[in-house]
Design a protein around this motif. Structure first.
Motif, mmCIF file in Angstrom:
data_model
loop_
_atom_site.group_PDB
_atom_site.id
_atom_site.type_symbol
_atom_site.label_atom_id
_atom_site.label_comp_id
_atom_site.label_asym_id
_atom_site.label_seq_id
_atom_site.Cartn_x
_atom_site.Cartn_y
_atom_site.Cartn_z
ATOM 1 N N THR A 110 -43.014 31.835 35.156
ATOM 2 C CA THR A 110 -42.407 31.943 36.484
ATOM 3 C C THR A 110 -42.489 30.634 37.080
ATOM 4 O O THR A 110 -42.709 29.678 36.293
ATOM 5 C CB THR A 110 -43.113 32.667 37.242
ATOM 6 N N GLY B 281 -39.192 33.728 44.089
ATOM 7 C CA GLY B 281 -39.928 33.356 43.376
ATOM 8 C C GLY B 281 -38.985 33.692 41.777
ATOM 9 O O GLY B 281 -38.135 34.504 42.085
ATOM 10 N N HIS C 66 -39.853 41.510 39.558
ATOM 11 C CA HIS C 66 -40.128 41.943 38.161
ATOM 12 C C HIS C 66 -40.243 43.297 38.230
ATOM 13 O O HIS C 66 -41.546 43.411 38.080
ATOM 14 C CB HIS C 66 -40.781 40.837 37.276
ATOM 15 N N ASP D 249 -37.152 37.710 41.293
ATOM 16 C CA ASP D 249 -38.420 37.913 41.307
ATOM 17 C C ASP D 249 -38.429 39.427 42.549
ATOM 18 O O ASP D 249 -36.744 39.096 42.992
ATOM 19 C CB ASP D 249 -39.659 38.043 42.268
ATOM 20 N N HIS E 24 -38.615 34.238 37.576
ATOM 21 C CA HIS E 24 -39.033 34.414 35.945
ATOM 22 C C HIS E 24 -38.597 34.569 35.315
ATOM 23 O O HIS E 24 -36.880 34.427 35.146
ATOM 24 C CB HIS E 24 -39.620 35.482 36.418
#
Length: 150
Positions: free
Chosen positions: A144, A134, A103, A101, A136
């Motif tokens: 995620t 995080g 994004h 993360d 994704h």
């Protein structure tokens, strides 16, 4: 002709009644068939270590694996020790661009930016940066997960 119709109707009723009787005799009312589901050894280990199947994985000292499927990451949260290997497998039929993360910048933990992993392929990385990160799929950003490095 009315006599034939009545005879056919009575014959059908007798057959239906006999079928219903046979069904109730083979499975009396209130009797249920028991189905036993045995957990896999992995589920049993997860229950023992975390208290519930499907819960967050305990910190892995030999690394950890995240699998990407048609429904997203599994497990959604994975724990591992700093300096161990994270293995990411794409078991979906679509593209996976595994990135940290946020994004679309992917700047939170660049060591987790593995780029494109083709369907059926696997990539590994030694994760060193501790914390909760995080992750994704850049191609499908709604998919995620979290990598926790201790």
């Amino acid at each position: 002709m009315n006599g034939k119709v009545v005879a056919v109707i009575l014959g059908v009723l007798v057959v239906l009644g006999a079928g219903a009787f046979a069904l109730t005799r083979s499975n009396p009312a209130g009797t249920q068939t028991a189905i036993t589901i045995q957990p896999t050894p992995e589920q049993t280990a997860n229950e023992t270590q975390s208290g519930a199947v499907g819960a967050e994985t305990p910190a892995a000292t030999n690394g950890a694996t995240v699998t990407y499927t048609e429904t997203g990451f599994s497990p959604e949260t994975v724990r591992l020790k700093a300096g161990t290997t994270l293995t990411v497998t794409n078991d979906s039929n679509r593209a996976l661009q595994f990135d940290s993360d946020p994004h679309p910048q992917h700047t939170a933990n660049p060591e987790l930016n593995l780029e494109i992993i083709e369907s059926g392929a696997t990539k590994t990385v030694v994760v060193k940066k501790t914390g909760s990160h995080g992750i994704h799929n850049h191609v499908s950003a709604r998919d995620t997960g979290t990598v926790i490095v201790e």
